[in-house]
Design an enzyme around this catalytic site. Structure first.
Site, PDB file in Angstrom:
ATOM      1  N   ASN A   1       0.875  -1.172   0.000  1.00 52.43           N
ATOM      2  CA  ASN A   1       0.000   0.000   0.000  1.00 52.43           C
ATOM      3  C   ASN A   1       0.915   1.226   0.000  1.00 52.43           C
ATOM      4  O   ASN A   1       1.535   1.547   1.012  1.00 52.43           O
ATOM      5  CB  ASN A   1      -0.914   0.002   1.227  1.00 52.43           C
ATOM      6  CG  ASN A   1      -1.839   1.208   1.262  1.00 52.43           C
ATOM      7  OD1 ASN A   1      -1.482   2.307   0.847  1.00 52.43           O
ATOM      8  ND2 ASN A   1      -3.048   1.006   1.770  1.00 52.43           N
TER       9      ASN A   1
ATOM     10  N   GLU B   1      -3.948   1.819  -2.940  1.00 45.79           N
ATOM     11  CA  GLU B   1      -4.026   3.267  -2.690  1.00 45.79           C
ATOM     12  C   GLU B   1      -3.097   4.044  -3.619  1.00 45.79           C
ATOM     13  O   GLU B   1      -2.338   4.916  -3.174  1.00 45.79           O
ATOM     14  CB  GLU B   1      -3.736   3.598  -1.226  1.00 45.79           C
ATOM     15  CG  GLU B   1      -4.938   3.399  -0.323  1.00 45.79           C
ATOM     16  CD  GLU B   1      -4.853   4.210   0.954  1.00 45.79           C
ATOM     17  OE1 GLU B   1      -5.450   5.303   0.983  1.00 45.79           O
ATOM     18  OE2 GLU B   1      -4.204   3.758   1.913  1.00 45.79           O
TER      19      GLU B   1
ATOM     20  N   ASP C   1      -3.784  -4.982   1.011  1.00 46.13           N
ATOM     21  CA  ASP C   1      -4.035  -4.355   2.307  1.00 46.13           C
ATOM     22  C   ASP C   1      -5.406  -4.849   2.750  1.00 46.13           C
ATOM     23  O   ASP C   1      -6.422  -4.409   2.224  1.00 46.13           O
ATOM     24  CB  ASP C   1      -4.004  -2.834   2.163  1.00 46.13           C
ATOM     25  CG  ASP C   1      -4.383  -2.116   3.448  1.00 46.13           C
ATOM     26  OD1 ASP C   1      -4.656  -2.791   4.463  1.00 46.13           O
ATOM     27  OD2 ASP C   1      -4.415  -0.875   3.434  1.00 46.13           O
TER      28      ASP C   1
ATOM     29  N   ASN D   1      -6.720  -4.594   5.803  1.00 46.85           N
ATOM     30  CA  ASN D   1      -7.317  -3.788   6.868  1.00 46.85           C
ATOM     31  C   ASN D   1      -7.947  -4.665   7.951  1.00 46.85           C
ATOM     32  O   ASN D   1      -8.965  -4.316   8.550  1.00 46.85           O
ATOM     33  CB  ASN D   1      -8.333  -2.801   6.295  1.00 46.85           C
ATOM     34  CG  ASN D   1      -7.687  -1.467   5.939  1.00 46.85           C
ATOM     35  OD1 ASN D   1      -6.899  -0.931   6.710  1.00 46.85           O
ATOM     36  ND2 ASN D   1      -7.999  -0.945   4.762  1.00 46.85           N
TER      37      ASN D   1
ATOM     38  N   ASP E   1      -1.194  -6.275   6.037  1.00 50.86           N
ATOM     39  CA  ASP E   1      -0.860  -6.483   4.625  1.00 50.86           C
ATOM     40  C   ASP E   1      -0.452  -7.946   4.464  1.00 50.86           C
ATOM     41  O   ASP E   1       0.555  -8.393   5.035  1.00 50.86           O
ATOM     42  CB  ASP E   1       0.272  -5.542   4.213  1.00 50.86           C
ATOM     43  CG  ASP E   1      -0.127  -4.091   4.404  1.00 50.86           C
ATOM     44  OD1 ASP E   1      -0.692  -3.510   3.475  1.00 50.86           O
ATOM     45  OD2 ASP E   1       0.121  -3.561   5.515  1.00 50.86           O
TER      46      ASP E   1
ATOM     47  N   ASP F   1       2.712   4.679   5.143  1.00 48.02           N
ATOM     48  CA  ASP F   1       2.595   4.117   6.482  1.00 48.02           C
ATOM     49  C   ASP F   1       2.607   2.591   6.469  1.00 48.02           C
ATOM     50  O   ASP F   1       2.607   1.963   7.531  1.00 48.02           O
ATOM     51  CB  ASP F   1       1.363   4.651   7.217  1.00 48.02           C
ATOM     52  CG  ASP F   1       0.102   4.662   6.380  1.00 48.02           C
ATOM     53  OD1 ASP F   1       0.164   4.350   5.178  1.00 48.02           O
ATOM     54  OD2 ASP F   1      -0.974   4.990   6.925  1.00 48.02           O
ATOM     55  N   HIS F   2       2.646   1.997   5.279  1.00 51.81           N
ATOM     56  CA  HIS F   2       2.717   0.544   5.126  1.00 51.81           C
ATOM     57  C   HIS F   2       4.095   0.133   4.602  1.00 51.81           C
ATOM     58  O   HIS F   2       4.748   0.889   3.871  1.00 51.81           O
ATOM     59  CB  HIS F   2       1.683   0.049   4.114  1.00 51.81           C
ATOM     60  CG  HIS F   2       0.269   0.248   4.533  1.00 51.81           C
ATOM     61  ND1 HIS F   2      -0.549  -0.794   4.928  1.00 51.81           N
ATOM     62  CD2 HIS F   2      -0.506   1.366   4.574  1.00 51.81           C
ATOM     63  CE1 HIS F   2      -1.746  -0.324   5.221  1.00 51.81           C
ATOM     64  NE2 HIS F   2      -1.747   0.980   5.005  1.00 51.81           N
TER      65      HIS F   2
END
Length: 255
Positions: free
Chosen positions: A7, A34, A145, A147, A216, A245-246
Site C-alpha cells: 500500500n 491506494e 491491504d 485492513n 498487509d 505508512d505501510h
C-alpha cells in the site's frame, strides 16, 4: 517467483520509493494499493522503463489498485463480479501461470459505522468470487491491504485494540472465511512469533516504538503451499523520507 504487496498511500508521492524498491528487492510481481491516481495519470511508461508491465484501475484522490509484473498479465478483472461498487479496490490477472488477486479491503472507519457494514458486505462478495476463482485457478495468490489483523499476534497491544476496527470479531471471521476456501497466510507458514507488523501510524513514533499491526497479507492456495519457500515484511521503505505508512509484504514461490 517473488510476489509482493504494498500500500503506497499515493503513488504520485511514493513513486521514487517504488523505483528504488523495485531495483533493490527485485520482485517478479507487485500488487499496489491506494495509488490514488485516475488511469490517464498512471506512470505506466516510468514503470515500463524499470522492466515491469502494468495493469491498473484507479480513481482520483483515493483508492486505486495496480499489478506490476515482469511478464505480461492476462485475463484481467477490475471489479468483483456481480457486486455494484464505484470504488476501485480490486484487480486480478494471471501472471506466469499464477492467478493473482490484489485487494484493497475497505477500512470500515469504526465498528457499527455504515462503512463497517459495507466492509462486511464487500468481504462476503469477495469470498463468493474467490470460491469461483480458486476452482478455475488452483494456483492462486490473494494479496493486498486487508485492513484486518488476523489475530492478536498481529497487534502491538491486543487489549487496547480488542473489539475495535481492524481487530473486531466479525472482521476476523470474514478473513477466516477467505482462508477456509483453502488459502494460507504465507507469513505464518514461516513465522509464528508475535510482534511482526506491516503498518505503523505516523503519529506517536509508531515505527520507532513498533506500535503496529500486520494487515498487509499474501495468501496462497493449497496448490501453492508446497512452493512457498519464504515470506516476510520489508520494513526498510517505511524508514525512508516521506514514507507510506505501510511496508511491503512478500512471498517467494519456488519454481
Amino acid at each position: 517467483m517473488k510476489i509482493a504487496t504494498w500500500n503506497v498511500n499515493s503513488l504520485n508521492v511514493r513513486m521514487p520509493h517504488l523505483k528504488q524498491w523495485l531495483v533493490e528487492a527485485q520482485p517478479d510481481v507487485v500488487g499496489l494499493q491506494e495509488t490514488k491516481l485516475d488511469d490517464p495519470r498512471f506512470p505506466d511508461a516510468d514503470i515500463a522503463a524499470l522492466g515491469y508491465r502494468s495493469v491498473f484501475c484507479g480513481q482520483k484522490t483515493y483508492n486505486g489498485v495496480a499489478l506490476l509484473s515482469r511478464v505480461p498479465a492476462g485475463e484481467c478483472v477490475v471489479a468483483i463480479p456481480g457486486f455494484e461498487d464505484e470504488q476501485k479496490r480490486v484487480i486480478a490477472a494471471t501472471i506466469d501461470g499464477v492467478r493473482v488477486v490484489n485487494l484493497y479491503v475497505v477500512n470500515g472507519k469504526a465498528v457499527g459505522d455504515p462503512k463497517y457494514d459495507y466492509k462486511l458486505r464487500w468481504l462476503a462478495a469477495v469470498r463468493d468470487w474467490l470460491a469461483e476463482e480458486i476452482r478455475a485457478h488452483p494456483e492462486l495468490v490473494v494479496l493486498g491491504d486487508f485492513n484486518i489483523a488476523p489475530d492478536d499476534r498481529d497487534v502491538h497491544d491486543p487489549a487496547a485494540w480488542h473489539g475495535k476496527i481492524l481487530c473486531s470479531t466479525p472482521e476476523r471471521d470474514a478473513l477466516r472465511a477467505l482462508l477456509d476456501l483453502g488459502l494460507h497466510d504465507s507469513f505464518r507458514l514461516h513465522q509464528q512469533e508475535a510482534g511482526h507488523f506491516s503498518w505503523w501510524d505516523y503519529r506517536l513514533g509508531g515505527l520507532r516504538r513498533n506500535l503496529g499491526l500486520r494487515i498487509d497479507l499474501v495468501l496462497v492456495s493449497e496448490a501453492l503451499r508446497a512452493r512457498c519457500a519464504a515470506a516476510g515484511i520489508d520494513r526498510e521503505p517505511r524508514t525512508w523520507e516521506r514514507p507510506s505508512d505501510h511496508a511491503p509484504a512478500w512471498v517467494t514461490l519456488a519454481r
